[in-house]
Scaffold this motif. Structure first.
Motif, PDB file in Angstrom:
ATOM      1  N   GLN A   1       0.868  -1.210   0.040  1.00  0.00           N
ATOM      2  CA  GLN A   1      -0.067  -0.075   0.057  1.00  0.00           C
ATOM      3  C   GLN A   1       0.901   1.358  -0.140  1.00  0.00           C
ATOM      4  O   GLN A   1       0.613   2.321  -0.934  1.00  0.00           O
ATOM      5  N   HIS A   2       1.996   1.283   0.745  1.00  0.00           N
ATOM      6  CA  HIS A   2       2.884   2.415   1.050  1.00  0.00           C
ATOM      7  C   HIS A   2       3.686   2.444  -0.358  1.00  0.00           C
ATOM      8  O   HIS A   2       3.902   3.555  -0.642  1.00  0.00           O
ATOM      9  N   LYS A   3       4.032   1.331  -0.781  1.00  0.00           N
ATOM     10  CA  LYS A   3       4.694   1.617  -2.261  1.00  0.00           C
ATOM     11  C   LYS A   3       3.871   2.183  -3.201  1.00  0.00           C
ATOM     12  O   LYS A   3       4.515   2.993  -4.060  1.00  0.00           O
ATOM     13  N   LEU A   4       2.512   1.828  -3.388  1.00  0.00           N
ATOM     14  CA  LEU A   4       1.702   2.264  -4.287  1.00  0.00           C
ATOM     15  C   LEU A   4       1.453   3.966  -4.030  1.00  0.00           C
ATOM     16  O   LEU A   4       1.585   4.667  -4.985  1.00  0.00           O
ATOM     17  N   VAL A   5       1.166   4.379  -2.930  1.00  0.00           N
ATOM     18  CA  VAL A   5       1.184   6.012  -2.820  1.00  0.00           C
ATOM     19  C   VAL A   5       2.617   6.528  -3.026  1.00  0.00           C
ATOM     20  O   VAL A   5       2.538   7.512  -3.594  1.00  0.00           O
ATOM     21  N   ASN A   6       3.624   5.734  -2.697  1.00  0.00           N
ATOM     22  CA  ASN A   6       5.265   6.443  -3.106  1.00  0.00           C
ATOM     23  C   ASN A   6       5.464   6.557  -4.592  1.00  0.00           C
ATOM     24  O   ASN A   6       5.803   7.265  -5.051  1.00  0.00           O
ATOM     25  N   LYS A   7       4.547   5.455  -5.296  1.00  0.00           N
ATOM     26  CA  LYS A   7       4.768   5.612  -6.757  1.00  0.00           C
ATOM     27  C   LYS A   7       3.883   6.854  -7.272  1.00  0.00           C
ATOM     28  O   LYS A   7       4.400   7.373  -8.392  1.00  0.00           O
ATOM     29  N   VAL A   8       2.755   7.218  -6.571  1.00  0.00           N
ATOM     30  CA  VAL A   8       1.934   8.151  -7.153  1.00  0.00           C
ATOM     31  C   VAL A   8       2.583   9.392  -6.771  1.00  0.00           C
ATOM     32  O   VAL A   8       2.680  10.415  -7.822  1.00  0.00           O
ATOM     33  N   LEU A   9       3.325   9.561  -5.561  1.00  0.00           N
ATOM     34  CA  LEU A   9       3.919  11.051  -5.312  1.00  0.00           C
ATOM     35  C   LEU A   9       5.401  10.562  -5.521  1.00  0.00           C
ATOM     36  O   LEU A   9       6.027  11.542  -4.768  1.00  0.00           O
ATOM     37  N   ALA A  10       5.983  10.210  -6.311  1.00  0.00           N
ATOM     38  CA  ALA A  10       7.340  10.175  -6.512  1.00  0.00           C
ATOM     39  C   ALA A  10       8.245  11.314  -6.554  1.00  0.00           C
ATOM     40  O   ALA A  10       9.014  11.536  -6.286  1.00  0.00           O
ATOM     41  N   GLU A  11       7.599  12.154  -7.571  1.00  0.00           N
ATOM     42  CA  GLU A  11       8.234  13.290  -7.882  1.00  0.00           C
ATOM     43  C   GLU A  11       8.363  14.202  -6.581  1.00  0.00           C
ATOM     44  O   GLU A  11       9.153  14.938  -6.284  1.00  0.00           O
ATOM     45  N   GLU A  12       7.167  14.573  -5.887  1.00  0.00           N
ATOM     46  CA  GLU A  12       6.869  15.333  -4.654  1.00  0.00           C
ATOM     47  C   GLU A  12       7.713  14.809  -3.626  1.00  0.00           C
ATOM     48  O   GLU A  12       8.499  15.603  -2.812  1.00  0.00           O
ATOM     49  N   ILE A  13       7.868  13.231  -3.600  1.00  0.00           N
ATOM     50  CA  ILE A  13       8.550  12.716  -2.276  1.00  0.00           C
ATOM     51  C   ILE A  13      10.150  12.978  -2.390  1.00  0.00           C
ATOM     52  O   ILE A  13      10.927  13.122  -1.355  1.00  0.00           O
ATOM     53  N   LYS A  14      10.620  13.270  -3.506  1.00  0.00           N
ATOM     54  CA  LYS A  14      12.199  13.550  -3.808  1.00  0.00           C
ATOM     55  C   LYS A  14      12.565  14.870  -3.217  1.00  0.00           C
ATOM     56  O   LYS A  14      13.735  14.872  -2.520  1.00  0.00           O
ATOM     57  N   GLY A  15      11.693  15.812  -2.850  1.00  0.00           N
ATOM     58  CA  GLY A  15      11.942  17.134  -2.215  1.00  0.00           C
ATOM     59  C   GLY A  15      11.598  17.006  -0.769  1.00  0.00           C
ATOM     60  O   GLY A  15      11.948  18.254  -0.155  1.00  0.00           O
ATOM     61  N   TRP A  16      11.198  16.070  -0.484  1.00  0.00           N
ATOM     62  CA  TRP A  16      10.577  15.854   1.259  1.00  0.00           C
ATOM     63  C   TRP A  16      11.822  15.467   2.088  1.00  0.00           C
ATOM     64  O   TRP A  16      12.544  14.593   1.842  1.00  0.00           O
ATOM     65  N   HIS A  17      11.661  15.688   3.290  1.00  0.00           N
ATOM     66  CA  HIS A  17      12.555  15.245   4.166  1.00  0.00           C
ATOM     67  C   HIS A  17      11.878  13.994   4.795  1.00  0.00           C
ATOM     68  O   HIS A  17      12.794  13.138   5.133  1.00  0.00           O
ATOM     69  N   GLY A  18      10.665  13.971   4.884  1.00  0.00           N
ATOM     70  CA  GLY A  18      10.076  12.776   5.252  1.00  0.00           C
ATOM     71  C   GLY A  18       8.424  12.680   5.134  1.00  0.00           C
ATOM     72  O   GLY A  18       7.596  13.765   4.726  1.00  0.00           O
ATOM     73  N   VAL A  19       8.099  11.536   5.330  1.00  0.00           N
ATOM     74  CA  VAL A  19       6.327  11.227   5.187  1.00  0.00           C
ATOM     75  C   VAL A  19       5.845  10.330   6.272  1.00  0.00           C
ATOM     76  O   VAL A  19       6.469   9.294   6.536  1.00  0.00           O
ATOM     77  N   GLN A  20       4.891  10.548   6.632  1.00  0.00           N
ATOM     78  CA  GLN A  20       3.971   9.635   7.453  1.00  0.00           C
ATOM     79  C   GLN A  20       2.864   9.212   6.874  1.00  0.00           C
ATOM     80  O   GLN A  20       1.970   9.867   6.464  1.00  0.00           O
ATOM     81  N   LEU A  21       2.955   8.178   6.533  1.00  0.00           N
ATOM     82  CA  LEU A  21       1.836   7.476   5.832  1.00  0.00           C
ATOM     83  C   LEU A  21       0.844   6.268   6.841  1.00  0.00           C
ATOM     84  O   LEU A  21       1.363   5.735   7.585  1.00  0.00           O
ATOM     85  N   ARG A  22      -0.370   6.680   6.574  1.00  0.00           N
ATOM     86  CA  ARG A  22      -1.563   5.644   7.204  1.00  0.00           C
ATOM     87  C   ARG A  22      -2.332   5.349   5.959  1.00  0.00           C
ATOM     88  O   ARG A  22      -2.853   6.003   5.681  1.00  0.00           O
TER      89      ARG A  22
END
Length: 152
Positions: A127-148
Motif C-alpha cells: 500500500q505504501h509503495k503504491l502511494v510512493n509511486k503516485v507521489l514519486a516526484e514530490e517525495i524527492k524534495g521532502w525530508h519525510g512522510v508519515q503514511l497511514r
C-alpha cells in the motif's frame, strides 16, 4: 459503570466452578445478567438458582454514505497540500483522504491518511509503495512522510 468493570464484578461474585470466569476476551464486551435480584446481593454466597451471564458484542459501524461521495479538499489546505490531495484523489480514488504539512509550513514533511478500495488485498508495505509511486516526484524534495493507509 463500564462494561468491563461490570463483567469483572459479575464474575468475581460467582465463585462456583459452573459459572463463567473472566477472560481478557470477555472484558471488552458488555454483560447482561438474567438472574433474580437476590442472587446479586453482596451478602453470603447462597445460590438457589443459577446465574446466567450473556455476553453482548459491541455493534459494528457501517458507513455506506462514504462510498458515494469522494472526499473534497478542505478549504484550509495550502497550495502544496492541495496539489498532493488532488494527485492522490485522482490516482487512488480514496474514500477518506487527509493531507497535512507537519514540518511547520516549509513543506518538507507531510502526514497522509488514505483509505481506498485500491488497497484491498494488499499488505501495508505494498500500500505504501503504491502511494510512493503516485507521489514519486514530490517525495524527492521532502525530508519525510508519515503514511497511514487502510483498505476499504
Amino acid at each position: 459503570m463500564a462494561p468491563s468493570r461490570a463483567l469483572l464484578r459479575c464474575t468475581a461474585r460467582c465463585t462456583m466452578s459452573s459459572v463463567l470466569r473472566p477472560s481478557p476476551r470477555l472484558l471488552s464486551t458488555a454483560c447482561r445478567i438474567s438472574s433474580p435480584p437476590s442472587a446479586l446481593h453482596p451478602g453470603p454466597l447462597r445460590y438457589s438458582t443459577p446465574i446466567r451471564i450473556q455476553v453482548v458484542a459491541p455493534a459494528r459501524r457501517r458507513c455506506y454514505s462514504q462510498d458515494a461521495n469522494p472526499p473534497e479538499p478542505p478549504d484550509y489546505l495550502n497550495e502544496a497540500e492541495l496539489s498532493i490531495f488532488n494527485k492522490i484523489k485522482a490516482e487512488l480514488e480514496p474514500v477518506k483522504l487527509e493531507v497535512q504539512d507537519i514540518s511547520g509550513g516549509c513543506g518538507s514533511m507531510y502526514a497522509l491518511e488514505i483509505e481506498s478500495s485500491k488497497f484491498k488485498g494488499l499488505p501495508v508495505i505494498k500500500q505504501h509503495k503504491l502511494v510512493n509511486k503516485v507521489l514519486a516526484e514530490e517525495i524527492k524534495g521532502w525530508h519525510g512522510v508519515q503514511l497511514r493507509t487502510k483498505a476499504v
